[in-house]
Design an enzyme around this catalytic site. Structure first.
Site, PDB file in Angstrom:
ATOM      1  N   TYR A 294      -4.058  -0.448 -13.569  1.00  0.00           N
ATOM      2  CA  TYR A 294      -2.749  -1.098 -13.553  1.00  0.00           C
ATOM      3  C   TYR A 294      -1.657  -0.040 -13.520  1.00  0.00           C
ATOM      4  O   TYR A 294      -1.872   1.111 -13.882  1.00  0.00           O
ATOM      5  CB  TYR A 294      -2.584  -2.029 -14.758  1.00  0.00           C
ATOM      6  CG  TYR A 294      -2.682  -1.325 -16.092  1.00  0.00           C
ATOM      7  CD1 TYR A 294      -1.541  -0.860 -16.729  1.00  0.00           C
ATOM      8  CD2 TYR A 294      -3.912  -1.102 -16.698  1.00  0.00           C
ATOM      9  CE1 TYR A 294      -1.627  -0.198 -17.940  1.00  0.00           C
ATOM     10  CE2 TYR A 294      -4.009  -0.452 -17.903  1.00  0.00           C
ATOM     11  CZ  TYR A 294      -2.860   0.004 -18.523  1.00  0.00           C
ATOM     12  OH  TYR A 294      -2.947   0.667 -19.716  1.00  0.00           O
TER      13      TYR A 294
ATOM     14  N   LYS B 111       0.847  -1.190   0.000  1.00  0.00           N
ATOM     15  CA  LYS B 111       0.000   0.000   0.000  1.00  0.00           C
ATOM     16  C   LYS B 111       0.881   1.237   0.000  1.00  0.00           C
ATOM     17  O   LYS B 111       1.875   1.317   0.716  1.00  0.00           O
ATOM     18  CB  LYS B 111      -0.889  -0.010   1.242  1.00  0.00           C
ATOM     19  CG  LYS B 111      -1.673   1.258   1.463  1.00  0.00           C
ATOM     20  CD  LYS B 111      -2.657   1.119   2.589  1.00  0.00           C
ATOM     21  CE  LYS B 111      -2.034   1.337   3.929  1.00  0.00           C
ATOM     22  NZ  LYS B 111      -3.038   1.540   5.001  1.00  0.00           N
TER      23      LYS B 111
ATOM     24  N   SER C 250      -4.646   3.679 -16.713  1.00  0.00           N
ATOM     25  CA  SER C 250      -3.614   3.239 -15.772  1.00  0.00           C
ATOM     26  C   SER C 250      -3.348   4.305 -14.721  1.00  0.00           C
ATOM     27  O   SER C 250      -3.980   5.354 -14.703  1.00  0.00           O
ATOM     28  CB  SER C 250      -2.305   2.930 -16.487  1.00  0.00           C
ATOM     29  OG  SER C 250      -1.806   4.115 -17.069  1.00  0.00           O
TER      30      SER C 250
END
Length: 112
Positions: free
Chosen positions: A54, A5, A21
């Site tokens: 992504y 994270k 993205s």
């Protein structure tokens, strides 16, 4: 399981005219054990939006956090976000797993 994270990163750019993205400074990618094209979940702390996308590698040391494509409509420059990656682990590995937690300052530099 939570793999890693990046906590409360600041959005530095948003580009709706991109394929899609999130561009992340390569230093932060290394610290969070993220690789290019890895799927991540993004939570916007300011407005509650959540989306999946992504990772694209951003210039090392730049502090860049850029939301690209349609998700750029869900955020604003300066918003704080949480970027999360997940993994599958079976016991006992899951119980022993410790995620990579990266906390950043207002310039997206890793806090020590």
């Amino acid at each position: 399981m939570l793999k890693s994270k990046i906590h409360r990163a600041v959005i530095t750019d948003a580009n709706v005219d991109y394929v899609g993205s999130i561009t992340i400074d390569e230093d932060l990618m290394d610290a969070a054990d993220l690789i290019e094209n890895e799927k991540v979940m993004v939570a916007d702390v300011n407005n509650g939006e959540r989306f999946e996308t992504y990772v694209i590698t951003g210039r090392r040391g730049s502090g860049v956090i850029c939301i690209n494509g349609a998700a750029a409509h869900l955020v604003a420059l300066g918003d704080r976000i949480i970027i999360m990656a997940f993994t599958w682990l079976e016991d006992p590995h899951g119980r022993a797993h410790k995620p990579a937690l990266v906390f950043v300052d207002e310039k997206n530099r890793k806090k020590h």
